[in-house]
Scaffold this motif. Structure first.
Motif, short mmCIF file in Angstrom:
data_model
loop_
_atom_site.label_atom_id
_atom_site.label_comp_id
_atom_site.label_asym_id
_atom_site.label_seq_id
_atom_site.Cartn_x
_atom_site.Cartn_y
_atom_site.Cartn_z
N TRP A 165 0.84 -1.21 0.00
CA TRP A 165 0.00 0.00 0.00
C TRP A 165 0.87 1.25 0.00
O TRP A 165 0.45 2.27 0.53
CB TRP A 165 -0.89 0.01 1.25
N HIS A 183 -6.70 2.08 1.31
CA HIS A 183 -7.76 1.06 1.37
C HIS A 183 -8.83 1.55 2.34
O HIS A 183 -8.63 2.57 3.01
CB HIS A 183 -7.20 -0.31 1.77
N SER A 185 -9.80 -0.17 4.88
CA SER A 185 -9.62 -0.82 6.19
C SER A 185 -9.48 0.14 7.37
O SER A 185 -9.93 -0.20 8.47
CB SER A 185 -8.43 -1.79 6.12
N GLN A 188 -12.42 0.43 9.56
CA GLN A 188 -12.62 -0.59 10.60
C GLN A 188 -12.24 -0.03 11.96
O GLN A 188 -12.94 -0.18 12.95
CB GLN A 188 -11.69 -1.80 10.37
N ARG A 213 -4.12 5.01 -4.69
CA ARG A 213 -2.83 4.32 -4.67
C ARG A 213 -1.91 4.93 -5.70
O ARG A 213 -2.35 5.52 -6.67
CB ARG A 213 -3.00 2.82 -4.91
N GLN A 227 -13.45 0.96 -2.75
CA GLN A 227 -13.57 -0.34 -2.09
C GLN A 227 -14.81 -0.35 -1.24
O GLN A 227 -15.34 0.70 -0.87
CB GLN A 227 -12.36 -0.59 -1.17
N GLU A 229 -15.63 -2.07 2.39
CA GLU A 229 -15.06 -2.82 3.51
C GLU A 229 -16.21 -3.44 4.28
O GLU A 229 -17.29 -2.86 4.37
CB GLU A 229 -14.32 -1.81 4.41
N PHE A 267 -2.51 -10.70 5.27
CA PHE A 267 -2.75 -9.29 5.57
C PHE A 267 -2.35 -9.11 7.03
O PHE A 267 -2.69 -9.95 7.87
CB PHE A 267 -4.23 -8.91 5.38
N PHE A 269 -3.46 -7.37 9.33
CA PHE A 269 -4.52 -7.10 10.31
C PHE A 269 -5.54 -8.22 10.43
O PHE A 269 -6.51 -8.10 11.17
CB PHE A 269 -5.22 -5.77 9.99
N THR A 270 -5.36 -9.30 9.66
CA THR A 270 -6.27 -10.44 9.79
C THR A 270 -5.44 -11.71 9.94
O THR A 270 -4.34 -11.83 9.40
CB THR A 270 -7.20 -10.56 8.56
N GLY A 301 -9.63 -8.87 -0.33
CA GLY A 301 -9.04 -9.63 0.77
C GLY A 301 -10.03 -9.81 1.91
O GLY A 301 -11.05 -9.12 1.97
N SER A 302 -9.69 -10.74 2.80
CA SER A 302 -10.57 -10.97 3.94
C SER A 302 -9.81 -11.72 5.03
O SER A 302 -8.66 -12.13 4.81
CB SER A 302 -11.78 -11.80 3.51
N GLY A 303 -10.42 -11.88 6.16
CA GLY A 303 -9.79 -12.66 7.21
C GLY A 303 -10.43 -12.41 8.56
O GLY A 303 -11.30 -11.55 8.71
N ALA A 324 -13.21 -9.41 8.73
CA ALA A 324 -13.29 -8.23 7.87
C ALA A 324 -13.05 -8.68 6.44
O ALA A 324 -12.43 -9.72 6.20
CB ALA A 324 -12.26 -7.19 8.28
N PHE A 325 -13.56 -7.91 5.53
CA PHE A 325 -13.25 -8.14 4.12
C PHE A 325 -13.25 -6.79 3.42
O PHE A 325 -13.79 -5.80 3.95
CB PHE A 325 -14.26 -9.10 3.46
N GLY A 326 -12.59 -6.74 2.29
CA GLY A 326 -12.57 -5.49 1.54
C GLY A 326 -12.35 -5.83 0.08
O GLY A 326 -11.49 -6.64 -0.24
N1 PHE Z 1 -7.53 -3.70 2.83
C1 PHE Z 1 -7.10 -4.85 2.08
C2 PHE Z 1 -6.62 -4.37 0.70
O1 PHE Z 1 -6.93 -3.29 0.32
C3 PHE Z 1 -8.21 -5.85 1.91
C4 PHE Z 1 -8.65 -6.47 3.19
C5 PHE Z 1 -9.74 -5.93 3.88
C6 PHE Z 1 -8.02 -7.58 3.70
C7 PHE Z 1 -10.15 -6.51 5.05
C8 PHE Z 1 -8.44 -8.19 4.84
C9 PHE Z 1 -9.50 -7.63 5.53
O2 PHE Z 1 -5.94 -5.08 0.02
#
Ligand code: PHE
Length: 357
Positions: A165, A183, A185, A188, A213, A227, A229, A267, A269-270, A301-303, A324-326
């Protein structure tokens, strides 16, 4: 009474009235006024001459003269009103906008009324799907501090994950460094902090928004994109809940013949983390150029929420867990509407925009 100074009063009055009637502009009327009823007017001259009359004659002559003045003054103010009305309607006529040309142009080239763009439409559709699943919709800032965009998400300054990032940092003075969020995130963190501050856990929210980005635009990348989230913090949440939400969303949004899969990823954070992929909508899973012949397209992504992140915002990881997912809104739009080049989304070419409604 032949010697009366008022012998010709009638004719004189008629003359004054004729002069008034002949005046055609307000300006001319104003100019003529002193001569009509002013100190040097004929009426005033006659008034002065009454002094030579016997008192009795003077009274009746005075009454006559007064009546003549009243008539002249009335004619004057009536004429003034008429001229004012005329001047006003001339002004209105001058100010009138001739819409004939505009109407003609409308008929041959109807003015087109705009409509929401593809991203806005897609964002709304995605929100609808999640709202239908019981999520609320929240918002976060596009300009973030380094802490929200990175550190609170377990990405300290020298962490190699920053490469994913990497962006432009603006130093506003220690300790505040800000970035255009890379992102969604960081939202969150805002949501969890708020929930902790107000005692409003659990959280089931989606947070759509614009991200930035340091990318060079190409067919599948833009320097500014969107995105959505997702964040769930509740008691007893497991990876099965995450997989279930992703699959339910995929079918609801893309249709029953499109499915999802989660593949191990990383990731900060997950933990564990997974990439979220859906059946390629171009080839329906057969394999094509768009999906590099894999049949799958990566959406995001997610986790499961990393306990370190929960700790950073003061949530007890023993009691609460979550996921979380995004994923990219632009990517969803591209998939669902088969937009071969993402750059079309920001080029404002009406030939492209008109295909969306
Ligand atoms: N923020 C991550 C990205 O932009 C995606 C993501 C979101 C991953 C939430 C895990 C949990 O790539």
């Amino acid at each position: 009474m032949t010697s009366s100074p008022l012998a010709h009063l009638d004719e004189q009055t008629q003359e004054l009235l004729a002069t008034i009637a002949k005046t055609t502009t307000l300006e001319a009327l104003v100019e003529a006024e002193p001569a009509l009823i002013g100190k040097r007017s004929i009426l005033s001259t006659l008034q002065k001459s009454l002094g030579s009359l016997e008192p009795e004659d003077r009274r009746s002559a005075g009454a006559l003269l007064q009546e003549a003045r009243r008539v002249v003054e009335a004619a004057l103010s009536e004429r003034r009103a008429v001229l004012q009305r005329e001047a006003r309607s001339r002004q209105l006529e001058r100010d009138r906008l001739d819409l004939g040309d505009v109407l003609d142009a409308q008929v041959s080239h109807p003015l087109s009324v705009g409509h929401p763009g593809l991203i806005a439409v897609t964002q709304r559709e995605l929100e609808d799907v999640f709202v239908g699943m019981g999520f609320t919709v929240a918002d976060g800032p596009e300009v973030e501090s380094d802490w929200y965009n990175f550190e609170a998400l377990n990405i300290p300054p020298a962490h190699p994950a920053r490469d994913m990032w990497d962006t432009f940092y603006v130093e506003l003075g220690d300790p505040e460094t800000v970035v255009l969020r890379t992102h969604t995130s960081p939202t969150q963190i805002h949501l969890m902090e708020e929930a902790v501050a107000h005692g409003t856990l659990p959280i089931h929210s989606v947070m759509p928004g614009r991200c930035y980005r340091r990318d060079t635009p190409d067919a599948s990348h833009l320097y500014s994109f969107h995105q959505i989230e997702g964040l769930v913090v509740d008691r007893g949440i497991t990876f099965a809940d995450l997989a279930g939400v992703i699959e339910t969303f995929t079918r609801a949004y893309f249709g029953p013949d499109i499915t999802s899969r989660l593949r191990p990823a990383y990731f900060p954070f997950t933990e564990p983390s997974a990439e979220f992929e859906v059946t390629c909508t171009i080839c329906r899973g057969e394999g094509c150029r768009t999906c590099s012949h894999t049949g799958w397209i990566e959406l995001g992504g997610s986790g499961m929420l990393d306990p370190v992140v929960l700790e950073a915002v003061g949530i007890d990881g023993e009691e609460w867990s979550g996921f979380a997912f995004g994923f990219g809104i632009d990517r969803c739009a591209q998939m669902r509407h088969q937009v071969s080049d993402m750059r079309a989304l920001i080029e404002n070419d009406t030939r492209f925009l008109e295909q969306i409604s």
